[in-house]
Design a protein around this motif. Sequence first.
Motif, PDB file in Angstrom:
ATOM      1  N   LEU A  31      34.760 -36.921  49.695  1.00 53.26           N
ATOM      2  CA  LEU A  31      35.510 -37.725  48.726  1.00 53.26           C
ATOM      3  C   LEU A  31      36.726 -38.395  49.359  1.00 53.26           C
ATOM      4  CD1 LEU A  31      35.494 -35.766  45.351  1.00 53.26           C
ATOM      5  CD2 LEU A  31      34.601 -38.037  45.796  1.00 53.26           C
ATOM      6  N   VAL A  32      37.440 -37.663  50.198  1.00 55.63           N
ATOM      7  CA  VAL A  32      38.618 -38.242  50.851  1.00 55.63           C
ATOM      8  C   VAL A  32      38.205 -39.370  51.787  1.00 55.63           C
ATOM      9  CG1 VAL A  32      40.447 -37.756  52.517  1.00 55.63           C
ATOM     10  CG2 VAL A  32      40.071 -36.216  50.591  1.00 55.63           C
ATOM     11  N   ARG A  33      37.163 -39.161  52.574  1.00 59.55           N
ATOM     12  CA  ARG A  33      36.702 -40.202  53.503  1.00 59.55           C
ATOM     13  C   ARG A  33      36.239 -41.451  52.756  1.00 59.55           C
ATOM     14  NH1 ARG A  33      38.177 -39.225  58.795  1.00 59.55           N
ATOM     15  NH2 ARG A  33      38.008 -36.998  59.111  1.00 59.55           N
ATOM     16  N   LEU A  34      35.485 -41.246  51.675  1.00 62.73           N
ATOM     17  CA  LEU A  34      35.019 -42.393  50.893  1.00 62.73           C
ATOM     18  C   LEU A  34      36.174 -43.103  50.193  1.00 62.73           C
ATOM     19  CD1 LEU A  34      31.642 -41.333  49.277  1.00 62.73           C
ATOM     20  CD2 LEU A  34      32.048 -43.142  50.927  1.00 62.73           C
ATOM     21  N   SER A  35      37.153 -42.349  49.713  1.00 63.64           N
ATOM     22  CA  SER A  35      38.280 -42.994  49.031  1.00 63.64           C
ATOM     23  C   SER A  35      39.135 -43.795  50.014  1.00 63.64           C
ATOM     24  CB  SER A  35      39.128 -41.954  48.300  1.00 63.64           C
ATOM     25  OG  SER A  35      39.727 -41.077  49.223  1.00 63.64           O
TER      26      SER A  35
ATOM     27  N   PHE B 108      30.020 -31.808  38.415  1.00 59.86           N
ATOM     28  CA  PHE B 108      30.828 -31.321  39.536  1.00 59.86           C
ATOM     29  C   PHE B 108      31.306 -32.524  40.342  1.00 59.86           C
ATOM     30  CE2 PHE B 108      31.403 -29.428  43.752  1.00 59.86           C
ATOM     31  CZ  PHE B 108      32.188 -28.346  43.422  1.00 59.86           C
ATOM     32  N   PRO B 109      32.612 -32.690  40.527  1.00 60.06           N
ATOM     33  CA  PRO B 109      33.099 -33.899  41.201  1.00 60.06           C
ATOM     34  C   PRO B 109      32.754 -33.908  42.684  1.00 60.06           C
ATOM     35  CG  PRO B 109      34.921 -32.432  40.737  1.00 60.06           C
ATOM     36  CD  PRO B 109      33.713 -31.825  40.112  1.00 60.06           C
TER      37      PRO B 109
ATOM     38  N   LEU C 195      33.171 -29.362  51.729  1.00 58.88           N
ATOM     39  CA  LEU C 195      32.385 -30.540  52.125  1.00 58.88           C
ATOM     40  C   LEU C 195      32.556 -31.668  51.112  1.00 58.88           C
ATOM     41  CD1 LEU C 195      30.151 -31.856  53.937  1.00 58.88           C
ATOM     42  CD2 LEU C 195      28.515 -30.845  52.328  1.00 58.88           C
ATOM     43  N   GLU C 196      32.520 -31.336  49.827  1.00 61.68           N
ATOM     44  CA  GLU C 196      32.703 -32.343  48.782  1.00 61.68           C
ATOM     45  C   GLU C 196      34.075 -33.004  48.899  1.00 61.68           C
ATOM     46  OE1 GLU C 196      30.703 -33.607  46.713  1.00 61.68           O
ATOM     47  OE2 GLU C 196      29.228 -32.142  46.054  1.00 61.68           O
TER      48      GLU C 196
END
Length: 134
Positions: A24-28, A90-91, A19-20
Amino acid sequence: MEKQVRIVLLAILLGFPLLEAVVLVRLSETLGWWVLAWVVLAACAGMALIKEARFAMLARLAAGLSNGTFAVTALTDSARTVIAGLLLIFPGVVSDLIALTLLLLPGPRVVMETARRAGPPQRTLIEGEFRRTR
Protein backbone atom coordinates in the motif's frame (compact mmCIF):
# COMPACT_ATOMS: atom_id res chain seq x y z
CA MET A 1 7.28 -30.40 15.11
CA GLU A 2 4.31 -28.66 16.70
CA LYS A 3 6.49 -25.72 17.69
CA GLN A 4 7.62 -25.26 14.08
CA VAL A 5 4.03 -25.21 12.88
CA ARG A 6 3.20 -22.52 15.43
CA ILE A 7 6.18 -20.43 14.33
CA VAL A 8 5.20 -20.72 10.66
CA LEU A 9 1.59 -19.84 11.46
CA LEU A 10 2.71 -16.84 13.51
CA ALA A 11 5.01 -15.71 10.70
CA ILE A 12 2.16 -15.89 8.21
CA LEU A 13 -0.26 -14.05 10.49
CA LEU A 14 2.25 -11.27 11.15
CA GLY A 15 3.78 -11.22 7.69
CA PHE A 16 0.60 -10.81 5.67
CA PRO A 17 -0.43 -7.46 7.20
CA LEU A 18 3.17 -6.29 6.89
CA LEU A 19 3.18 -7.25 3.20
CA GLU A 20 -0.13 -5.43 2.71
CA ALA A 21 1.23 -2.29 4.39
CA VAL A 22 4.42 -2.30 2.30
CA VAL A 23 2.49 -2.74 -0.95
CA LEU A 24 0.00 0.00 0.00
CA VAL A 25 2.79 2.45 0.84
CA ARG A 26 4.66 1.71 -2.40
CA LEU A 27 1.50 2.07 -4.49
CA SER A 28 0.48 5.28 -2.72
CA GLU A 29 3.90 6.76 -3.53
CA THR A 30 3.23 6.01 -7.20
CA LEU A 31 -0.52 6.52 -7.57
CA GLY A 32 -1.32 8.90 -4.75
CA TRP A 33 -4.88 9.20 -3.44
CA TRP A 34 -6.23 6.70 -5.96
CA VAL A 35 -5.08 3.93 -3.65
CA LEU A 36 -7.34 5.25 -0.90
CA ALA A 37 -10.25 5.29 -3.34
CA TRP A 38 -9.43 1.70 -4.32
CA VAL A 39 -9.39 0.55 -0.68
CA VAL A 40 -12.71 2.26 0.12
CA LEU A 41 -14.44 0.93 -3.02
CA ALA A 42 -13.07 -2.57 -2.40
CA ALA A 43 -14.45 -2.51 1.16
CA CYS A 44 -17.87 -1.43 -0.13
CA ALA A 45 -17.79 -4.19 -2.75
CA GLY A 46 -16.83 -6.72 -0.06
CA MET A 47 -19.79 -5.75 2.11
CA ALA A 48 -22.12 -6.01 -0.88
CA LEU A 49 -20.71 -9.45 -1.77
CA ILE A 50 -21.27 -10.75 1.75
CA LYS A 51 -24.84 -9.44 1.76
CA GLU A 52 -25.52 -10.99 -1.67
CA ALA A 53 -23.99 -14.33 -0.66
CA ARG A 54 -26.29 -14.60 2.34
CA PHE A 55 -29.44 -14.13 0.27
CA ALA A 56 -28.18 -16.33 -2.56
CA MET A 57 -27.32 -19.14 -0.16
CA LEU A 58 -30.78 -19.04 1.39
CA ALA A 59 -32.43 -19.11 -2.03
CA ARG A 60 -30.25 -21.98 -3.28
CA LEU A 61 -30.83 -24.02 -0.13
CA ALA A 62 -34.59 -23.43 -0.32
CA ALA A 63 -34.63 -24.51 -3.97
CA GLY A 64 -32.61 -27.61 -3.16
CA LEU A 65 -34.82 -28.54 -0.23
CA SER A 66 -37.96 -28.09 -2.31
CA ASN A 67 -36.49 -30.59 -4.80
CA GLY A 68 -35.68 -32.97 -1.96
CA THR A 69 -31.91 -32.60 -2.19
CA PHE A 70 -29.28 -30.91 -0.05
CA ALA A 71 -27.27 -28.54 -2.21
CA VAL A 72 -23.64 -28.63 -1.09
CA THR A 73 -22.72 -26.45 -4.04
CA ALA A 74 -24.88 -23.68 -2.56
CA LEU A 75 -22.78 -23.76 0.57
CA THR A 76 -19.44 -23.88 -1.24
CA ASP A 77 -20.35 -21.07 -3.65
CA SER A 78 -21.56 -18.90 -0.81
CA ALA A 79 -18.49 -19.69 1.28
CA ARG A 80 -16.20 -18.67 -1.58
CA THR A 81 -18.13 -15.43 -1.99
CA VAL A 82 -18.03 -14.66 1.74
CA ILE A 83 -14.28 -15.32 1.93
CA ALA A 84 -13.73 -13.09 -1.09
CA GLY A 85 -15.88 -10.40 0.52
CA LEU A 86 -13.89 -10.56 3.74
CA LEU A 87 -10.64 -10.31 1.80
CA LEU A 88 -11.99 -7.26 -0.03
CA ILE A 89 -12.93 -5.61 3.26
CA PHE A 90 -9.41 -6.15 4.59
CA PRO A 91 -7.48 -3.07 3.42
CA GLY A 92 -4.78 -3.93 0.96
CA VAL A 93 -4.06 -4.76 -2.63
CA VAL A 94 -2.71 -8.29 -2.13
CA SER A 95 -5.87 -9.45 -0.35
CA ASP A 96 -7.96 -7.80 -3.10
CA LEU A 97 -6.06 -9.76 -5.75
CA ILE A 98 -6.63 -12.99 -3.82
CA ALA A 99 -10.35 -12.14 -3.54
CA LEU A 100 -10.63 -11.42 -7.26
CA THR A 101 -8.92 -14.72 -8.00
CA LEU A 102 -11.44 -16.52 -5.79
CA LEU A 103 -14.32 -14.82 -7.56
CA LEU A 104 -13.04 -15.40 -11.09
CA LEU A 105 -12.07 -19.06 -10.77
CA PRO A 106 -14.85 -21.39 -11.87
CA GLY A 107 -16.61 -23.15 -9.05
CA PRO A 108 -17.38 -26.86 -8.74
CA ARG A 109 -20.87 -26.32 -10.19
CA VAL A 110 -19.45 -24.94 -13.45
CA VAL A 111 -17.01 -27.83 -13.74
CA MET A 112 -19.76 -30.40 -13.10
CA GLU A 113 -22.12 -28.79 -15.63
CA THR A 114 -19.39 -28.73 -18.27
CA ALA A 115 -18.66 -32.40 -17.66
CA ARG A 116 -22.37 -33.23 -17.81
CA ARG A 117 -22.76 -31.45 -21.18
CA ALA A 118 -19.81 -33.31 -22.61
CA GLY A 119 -21.70 -36.54 -22.14
CA PRO A 120 -20.56 -39.88 -20.80
CA PRO A 121 -16.95 -40.81 -21.42
CA GLN A 122 -16.32 -43.04 -24.41
CA ARG A 123 -15.48 -46.53 -23.24
CA THR A 124 -12.92 -48.67 -24.99
CA LEU A 125 -13.34 -52.42 -25.01
CA ILE A 126 -10.16 -54.44 -25.07
CA GLU A 127 -10.60 -58.13 -25.71
CA GLY A 128 -8.06 -60.72 -24.70
CA GLU A 129 -7.38 -63.78 -22.64
CA PHE A 130 -6.49 -63.88 -19.01
CA ARG A 131 -4.41 -66.58 -17.36
CA ARG A 132 -3.28 -66.61 -13.74
CA THR A 133 0.39 -67.60 -13.38
CA ARG A 134 0.42 -68.61 -9.71
